[in-house]
Design an enzyme around this catalytic site. Structure first.
Site, PDB file in Angstrom:
ATOM      1  CG  ASN A   1      -2.235  -0.740   0.904  1.00 44.55           C
ATOM      2  OD1 ASN A   1      -2.368  -1.341  -0.163  1.00 44.55           O
ATOM      3  ND2 ASN A   1      -3.176  -0.721   1.824  1.00 44.55           N
TER       4      ASN A   1
ATOM      5  CG  LEU B   1       2.641   5.868 -13.028  1.00 44.09           C
ATOM      6  CD1 LEU B   1       3.565   5.598 -14.197  1.00 44.09           C
ATOM      7  CD2 LEU B   1       3.382   6.694 -11.970  1.00 44.09           C
TER       8      LEU B   1
ATOM      9  N   GLY C   1      -3.820  13.749 -10.016  1.00 47.40           N
ATOM     10  CA  GLY C   1      -5.133  14.227  -9.587  1.00 47.40           C
ATOM     11  C   GLY C   1      -5.092  14.923  -8.244  1.00 47.40           C
TER      12      GLY C   1
ATOM     13  CB  CYS D   1      -6.512   1.154   2.693  1.00 44.88           C
ATOM     14  SG  CYS D   1      -7.751  -0.034   3.214  1.00 44.88           S
TER      15      CYS D   1
HETATM   16  P1  NAD Z   1     -14.886  -1.604   8.677  1.00 41.33           P
HETATM   17  O1  NAD Z   1     -14.792  -0.479   9.655  1.00 41.33           O
HETATM   18  O2  NAD Z   1     -15.764  -1.474   7.489  1.00 41.33           O
HETATM   19  O3  NAD Z   1     -15.316  -2.946   9.453  1.00 41.33           O
HETATM   20  C1  NAD Z   1     -14.795  -3.352  10.668  1.00 41.33           C
HETATM   21  C2  NAD Z   1     -15.913  -4.048  11.437  1.00 41.33           C
HETATM   22  O4  NAD Z   1     -15.392  -4.676  12.610  1.00 41.33           O
HETATM   23  C3  NAD Z   1     -17.019  -3.102  11.922  1.00 41.33           C
HETATM   24  O5  NAD Z   1     -18.263  -3.533  11.400  1.00 41.33           O
HETATM   25  C4  NAD Z   1     -16.958  -3.232  13.444  1.00 41.33           C
HETATM   26  O6  NAD Z   1     -18.233  -3.094  14.041  1.00 41.33           O
HETATM   27  C5  NAD Z   1     -16.395  -4.609  13.611  1.00 41.33           C
HETATM   28  N1  NAD Z   1     -15.797  -4.885  14.928  1.00 41.33           N
HETATM   29  C6  NAD Z   1     -14.969  -4.134  15.655  1.00 41.33           C
HETATM   30  N2  NAD Z   1     -14.641  -4.754  16.801  1.00 41.33           N
HETATM   31  C7  NAD Z   1     -15.296  -5.947  16.803  1.00 41.33           C
HETATM   32  C8  NAD Z   1     -15.366  -7.036  17.701  1.00 41.33           C
HETATM   33  N3  NAD Z   1     -14.681  -7.029  18.843  1.00 41.33           N
HETATM   34  N4  NAD Z   1     -16.114  -8.099  17.341  1.00 41.33           N
HETATM   35  C9  NAD Z   1     -16.808  -8.119  16.194  1.00 41.33           C
HETATM   36  N5  NAD Z   1     -16.774  -7.111  15.305  1.00 41.33           N
HETATM   37  C10 NAD Z   1     -16.023  -6.033  15.609  1.00 41.33           C
HETATM   38  O7  NAD Z   1     -13.382  -1.899   8.225  1.00 41.33           O
HETATM   39  P2  NAD Z   1     -12.879  -2.546   6.843  1.00 41.33           P
HETATM   40  O8  NAD Z   1     -12.816  -1.491   5.798  1.00 41.33           O
HETATM   41  O9  NAD Z   1     -13.597  -3.803   6.597  1.00 41.33           O
HETATM   42  O10 NAD Z   1     -11.372  -2.875   7.246  1.00 41.33           O
HETATM   43  C11 NAD Z   1     -11.051  -3.911   8.155  1.00 41.33           C
HETATM   44  C12 NAD Z   1      -9.560  -4.138   8.105  1.00 41.33           C
HETATM   45  O11 NAD Z   1      -9.170  -4.563   6.802  1.00 41.33           O
HETATM   46  C13 NAD Z   1      -8.723  -2.903   8.396  1.00 41.33           C
HETATM   47  O12 NAD Z   1      -7.556  -3.285   9.067  1.00 41.33           O
HETATM   48  C14 NAD Z   1      -8.363  -2.385   7.018  1.00 41.33           C
HETATM   49  O13 NAD Z   1      -7.185  -1.643   7.005  1.00 41.33           O
HETATM   50  C15 NAD Z   1      -8.197  -3.684   6.256  1.00 41.33           C
HETATM   51  N6  NAD Z   1      -8.418  -3.579   4.799  1.00 41.33           N
HETATM   52  C16 NAD Z   1      -9.412  -2.797   4.309  1.00 41.33           C
HETATM   53  C17 NAD Z   1      -9.620  -2.734   2.932  1.00 41.33           C
HETATM   54  C18 NAD Z   1     -10.707  -1.850   2.370  1.00 41.33           C
HETATM   55  O14 NAD Z   1     -10.675  -1.591   1.173  1.00 41.33           O
HETATM   56  N7  NAD Z   1     -11.682  -1.406   3.154  1.00 41.33           N
HETATM   57  C19 NAD Z   1      -8.818  -3.489   2.060  1.00 41.33           C
HETATM   58  C20 NAD Z   1      -7.835  -4.303   2.598  1.00 41.33           C
HETATM   59  C21 NAD Z   1      -7.638  -4.344   3.976  1.00 41.33           C
END
Ligand code: NAD
Length: 437
Positions: A208, A250, A253, A260
């Site tokens: 990333n 590339l 913007g 992320c």
């Molecule tokens: P999000 O905020 O959409 O979802 C996280 C969820 O976890 C929430 O619904 C929250 O209520 C739940 N949660 C928190 N504590 C909890 C617990 N103790 N028990 C059960 N549920 C719990 O986040 P996301 O975008 O899905 O990202 C999650 C992870 O994945 C992050 O570390 C992020 O960096 C990574 N990630 C995200 C993406 C993306 O495009 N969104 C891509 C790759 C990796």
């Protein structure tokens, strides 16, 4: 296989439904009751293409169940995924309290061997802390493995990315865990790279951060192009034809946003610094990105003279197309800057207006681009939704007070706009149709 997924946000829900599609039985757990209620009723609680249909398909087959309580799922599952949030703390480090919470819960409830897979994006050494937490809190004398299985999906094409990944990375410490993960991913048509756990953790942050670096790099090239009258899109094309560089990421913007890149970049240089490694290169990448909205608004000021009282229409609020996610979206920063200058801002987005209003409650959102154009002194395209490429710009011009377009993503047909009588201002290339003083 039986799988439990803690966290049913963008990553967790895609993971849960994706594995269910391959025939696994999946339990999705989230502490957010509204989310779970919505999922139990068969409704995806956010916008992401393809998920609603897949939820219906796998629910009908009984392959997925959602609950707030994770006890039953921990009992049942062989592999438990941690997909909770890892938001930034004020100092840029990752807040790992949600991860710790889930690790503790698993520790207190597991009664037999489990593979615990961290899928959330976490700093290197998090698996060590998960392991330590489980050992501290576990009630029964059972064995377990922690593996790192970072997720590379992109919002907007999340399901596609999950089902057909370019690579699967799994950091493992035992043959037993490796066998389980191999079995789990057996039907995926993608190379699996097995590494040690720390390496897998670094692969995600490094990927990333590298992509963010490419974007900031081309954005600085864009600034130079603007000064000397060169065309950044052609520079990027010329660079990208070199296979060592590649043409992706590339695009000049208004900068990168989302949940992320900004947070992972910061968390990566922070963890490097904590380990005594000066990764100031990434601090520059961040600084460049933070200045993009400022420079964009400065450009608008140079063209519009005074922004006070001018009506500016913002096309696109989400941080990228095909999602309703506005976390760290450049649009919100641009809107705040414009409002500070006294501009009257209105916005249109096909799906993200509601989320944007949670951040800027007094933001006026309209229901079509043409409504946005009515009486506007300028239109600024911030998110490259496909529908913006097909607008009737003649109609837009007739509705506007003054025909100025700022293209923050270089996606509109500048020549055509100029021929319709617009002044067209792209990023990193000469403006077109400019009316001099
Ligand atoms: P999000 O905020 O959409 O979802 C996280 C969820 O976890 C929430 O619904 C929250 O209520 C739940 N949660 C928190 N504590 C909890 C617990 N103790 N028990 C059960 N549920 C719990 O986040 P996301 O975008 O899905 O990202 C999650 C992870 O994945 C992050 O570390 C992020 O960096 C990574 N990630 C995200 C993406 C993306 O495009 N969104 C891509 C790759 C990796």
């Amino acid at each position: 296989m039986k799988i439990a997924v803690f966290g049913t946000g963008y990553v967790g829900l895609v993971t849960a439904l994706g594995f269910a599609r391959f025939g696994h039985k999946v339990y999705g757990i989230d502490r957010d009751e509204d989310k779970i209620k919505s999922l139990q009723k068969g409704k995806i609680p956010f916008f992401e293409p393809g998920l609603q249909e897949l939820l219906e398909e796998v629910s009908e087959k009984g392959l997925v169940e959602f609950s707030v309580d994770g006890q039953g799922p921990v009992d049942e599952a062989e592999v438990i995924f941690i997909c909770v949030g890892t938001p930034p703390l004020e100092d840029g480090r990752a807040d790992l309290s949600q991860v710790e919470g889930v690790a503790r819960f698993i520790a207190e409830h597991m009664k037999e061997y489990k593979v615990i897979a961290e899928k959330s994006t976490v700093p290197v050494k998090t698996s060590y802390w998960i392991k330590r937490t489980i050992n501290l809190y576990k009630k029964a004398d059972v064995d377990f493995d922690v593996v790192s299985n970072p997720e590379f999906l992109k919002e907007g094409s999340a399901l596609e990315d999950f089902l057909y990944p370019e690579r699967i990375v799994v950091g493992v410490e035992s043959q037993r865990a490796r066998d389980k993960m191999e079995e789990l991913y057996r039907d995926f048509d993608a190379p699996i790279l097995f590494t040690d756990v720390e390496t897998a953790e670094i692969i995600k942050h490094a990927s990333n951060s590298f992509l963010a670096m490419k974007i900031s790099f081309i954005n600085m090239v864009a600034d130079l192009c603007e000064r000397v009258g060169a065309d950044v899109d052609l520079v990027a094309k010329g660079m990208g034809l070199d296979s060592r560089i590649g043409k992706k990421f590339l695009r000049a913007g208004v900068g990168f946003g989302g949940s992320c890149f900004p947070k992972d970049l910061r968390a990566f240089y922070r963890i490097a610094e904590d380990e005594g490694v000066d990764f100031s290169l990434l601090r520059e990448v961040e600084k460049i990105n933070e200045l993009r909205p400022v420079k964009f608004v400065d450009k608008m000021k140079n063209v519009l003279w005074n922004l006070k009282g001018k009506k500016i229409g913002i096309l696109g609020l989400s941080f990228k197309p095909d999602t309703d996610d506005v976390r760290e979206a450049p649009s919100l920063k641009i809107i705040k800057l414009l409002k500070k200058e006294g501009a009257e801002v209105e916005a249109y987005d096909p799906v993200a207006a509601q989320n944007a209003k949670k951040v800027i409650p007094d933001l006026r959102c309209v229901s079509s681009p043409y409504e946005l154009a009515r009486g506007a002194n300028a239109i600024a395209l911030i998110t490259e939704w496909e529908e913006f490429l097909k607008l009737d710009w003649k109609k837009m011009k007739d509705l506007m007070e003054t025909p100025l377009v700022f293209d923050g993503r270089n996606v509109l047909q500048g020549r055509k706009l100029a021929s319709l009588g617009f002044e067209y201002y792209p990023v990193g290339k000469p403006p077109l149709g400019r009316v001099n003083g």
